[in-house]
Design an enzyme around this catalytic site. Structure first.
Site, PDB file in Angstrom:
ATOM      1  N   SER A 123       7.070 -50.567 -28.241  1.00  0.00           N
ATOM      2  CA  SER A 123       7.715 -50.033 -27.056  1.00  0.00           C
ATOM      3  C   SER A 123       6.831 -49.009 -26.359  1.00  0.00           C
ATOM      4  O   SER A 123       5.810 -48.573 -26.876  1.00  0.00           O
ATOM      5  CB  SER A 123       9.047 -49.387 -27.435  1.00  0.00           C
ATOM      6  N   LYS A 124       7.269 -48.666 -25.193  1.00  0.00           N
ATOM      7  CA  LYS A 124       6.586 -47.741 -24.321  1.00  0.00           C
ATOM      8  C   LYS A 124       6.084 -46.501 -25.052  1.00  0.00           C
ATOM      9  O   LYS A 124       4.962 -46.061 -24.868  1.00  0.00           O
ATOM     10  CB  LYS A 124       7.588 -47.357 -23.231  1.00  0.00           C
ATOM     11  N   ARG A 125       6.931 -45.928 -25.860  1.00  0.00           N
ATOM     12  CA  ARG A 125       6.606 -44.679 -26.552  1.00  0.00           C
ATOM     13  C   ARG A 125       5.465 -44.818 -27.557  1.00  0.00           C
ATOM     14  O   ARG A 125       4.749 -43.853 -27.823  1.00  0.00           O
ATOM     15  CB  ARG A 125       7.839 -44.157 -27.298  1.00  0.00           C
TER      16      ARG A 125
END
Length: 507
Positions: A263-265
């Site tokens: 994911s983005k994080r």
RNA sequence: GGCCCCUUCGUCUAUCGGUUAGGACGUUAGGUUUUCAUCCUAGAAAGAGGAGUUCGACUCUCCUAGGGGCUACCA
């Protein structure tokens, strides 16, 4: 003859396209090319509340950078346009009506609060996953439970409503996935999904079926997160009486550590980009790094991505986009999720960097020097690049060699500490004298003189070279000192050695 | 929780009933190198567990375990 293969990549513009999305686009593209088909791009923006400005442009630019070029898209156009679902808004209602008429869909007037109440009620009654389905719909406010008059009245009054699919009560739905084989789901596990929202827009479920049909899509290749709703889509095709396309659900790209999908994080947390291009969030101003800005080559990025879930079945690992197009088959796509390995992508980049000509590396390096405000002082960049190439993963790594243009500002403390001995000053003075005698200051000549010098003085490399290096470059390691010296020239080499000598005098 | 999908070295993977289970990244050791990197050589490293089917299972079936996805008027 069978139909022309047409596949689509259908992202929604809710933010930057992440590398998992790029891989989905890539596989679609490769599949199209491998089968003489068309790869088209469609923007799925049916949820206006999630629209993020700049996201569409990002998607377009990211795909372009990767070389994944559609033949039809919102910007290119095409005979099946428009290619943005918000621009197709007026087309969907008729299809919802068609389902309404055939009895495969119904009006539902429940408010969000009522829906919530129902779910709470069901949970309290011990139902783990409350559904709007054949059982519960009779208890809700819809055109199945309400009388015809009541429904007509509510419609007349302009009461907000949605249109839901009427999922059959007891039916096995089979679908053949190109990657997973037969998948069977019982209709009792599918709920009456909303097809048409109260804001007049279709949901993904309706829009994607209608568009894929209208755009003559033959193969739906998408992420595994869509597998659970695939049976619903199959049902929809049946309700419309349309031939369904082939389905292929791709395994997900997982986090390198722990579990879960990438994911983005994760990128900023683990120190690698998850996005092809850098992205600045228009709302928060938060910046997420991109492969392009980090200095990755698109061919390395693509190559690494292609191998995340697919392999050619041979031992060849380096594939250009064209080669991938030829080698790609869905049969060789794996079923299991793949943990992303950032190191391997770096390795791919290193491989591609080595394949570049010195000329093209010079062009790239020149840009980087400009960005860093470094003047090359007329040093032959072709030689610089040739010297630094073998030790670089990114062109920016060659910045390590900035001492070729600038005098060192500091000396590597560890080298000084370890190698600066009592005799060092004298040795260095003698070295300067020897270097000064060299007429033609080439790498070979310097090496020859240097070795002769060691011989006559009975010195080892270790007693002389590290100090020589640290005075000239400031560092304790690097490419051949002879090549470096030749590149910066005799005068500069000697000046730097003298400067170093003076600096050591004071301590 | 329910439904669906998945399971070979640390990671990506090859193997489509019979292999010393192969490769790559990473890692370890040695060599080359003034050093670091490169390069070369060598090594460690895997079929989740349990039942079956079979002359023979990593490969087929089932169960268990583990992991993942989905479970919105989001895609």
């Amino acid at each position: 003859m069978s139909k022309k293969v047409r596949v689509r990549f259908a992202p929604s513009p809710t933010g930057p396209l992440h590398m998992g999305g790029v891989r989905t686009a890539l596989y679609n593209y490769l599949f199209a090319k491998a089968n003489n088909g068309d790869f088209i791009l469609r923007i799925e923006d049916t949820d206006q509340t999630r629209y993020v400005p700049g996201a569409e442009e990002y998607i377009s630019e990211a795909l372009k950078w990767c070389g994944i070029i559609p033949v039809e898209s919102p910007w290119i156009g095409g005979q099946y346009g428009p290619y943005r679902q918000s621009d197709r808004k007026s087309m969907y209602r008729a299809y919802a009506d068609q389902l309404l008429e055939s009895g495969h869909a119904y009006y539902a007037f429940d408010t969000p609060e009522e829906l919530n109440e129902m779910r709470e009620r069901m949970k309290a009654a011990g139902v783990a996953a409350p559904q709007y389905n054949a059982i519960t719909r009779s208890t809700m406010k819809n055109s199945v439970s309400l009388s015809e008059d009541e429904v007509a009245k509510r419609l007349e009054l302009g009461e907000p409503y949605v249109i839901r699919v009427k999922i059959p009560r007891n039916e096995e739905i089979k679908l053949k996935d190109e990657i997973r084989g037969w998948v069977v789901v019982h209709s009792a596990n599918i709920d009456d999904k909303v097809l048409f929202k109260s804001d007049g827009m279709p949901t993904y479920h309706l829009a994607n079926i209608v568009d894929d049909y209208l755009m003559k899509i033959t193969h739906v290749i998408r992420g595994e997160e869509w597998l659970p709703s695939a049976p619903l889509h199959v049902l929809l095709y049946r309700f419309f009486g349309w031939d369904e396309p082939s389905f292929a659900h791709l395994p997900l790209i997982l986090k390198p550590d722990g579990n879960g999908k990438l994911s983005k994080r994760d990128g900023d947390r683990l120190g690698f980009p998850v996005f092809p291009l850098q992205w600045k969030d228009p709302k928060t101003g938060e910046v997420s790094s991109g492969y392009r800005e980090k200095g990755y080559y698109p061919e390395a990025f693509i190559n690494a991505l292609a191998f995340l879930g697919w392999n050619p079945g041979t031992e060849k690992e380096l594939f250009t986009l064209e080669e991938l197009c030829e080698a790609f088959t869905l049969e060789r796509v794996g079923k299991a999720g793949a943990k992303y390995d950032a190191d391997k992508t770096k390795w791919f980049n290193q491989q591609y960097l080595r394949g570049k000509t010195n000329g093209s590396l010079v062009r790239e390096f020149t840009e980087i020097l400009k960005g860093e405000n470094i003047d090359d002082k007329g040093v032959d960049l072709k030689q610089v690049v040739g010297l630094m190439k073998e030790r670089a993963t990114f062109v920016s790594d060659m910045l390590e060699g900035r001492y070729l243009f600038e005098k060192p500002a500091t000396y590597d403390e560890k080298t000084i500490k370890k190698k600066w001995k009592e005799q060092s000053a004298e040795i260095t003075t003698n070295l300067i004298f020897e270097l000064d005698k060299i007429e033609d200051f080439t790498s070979d000549n310097i090496e020859r003189s240097f070795k002769a010098f060691l011989d006559t003085k009975s010195l080892g490399f270790g007693a002389v070279l590290p100090i020589y290096r640290v005075f000239v470059t400031g560092l304790g390691m690097g490419p051949s000192m002879f090549a470096i010296s030749a590149l910066i020239g005799k005068a500069e080499t000697i000046t730097r050695l003298e400067t170093g000598l003076n600096a050591m005098n004071g301590r």
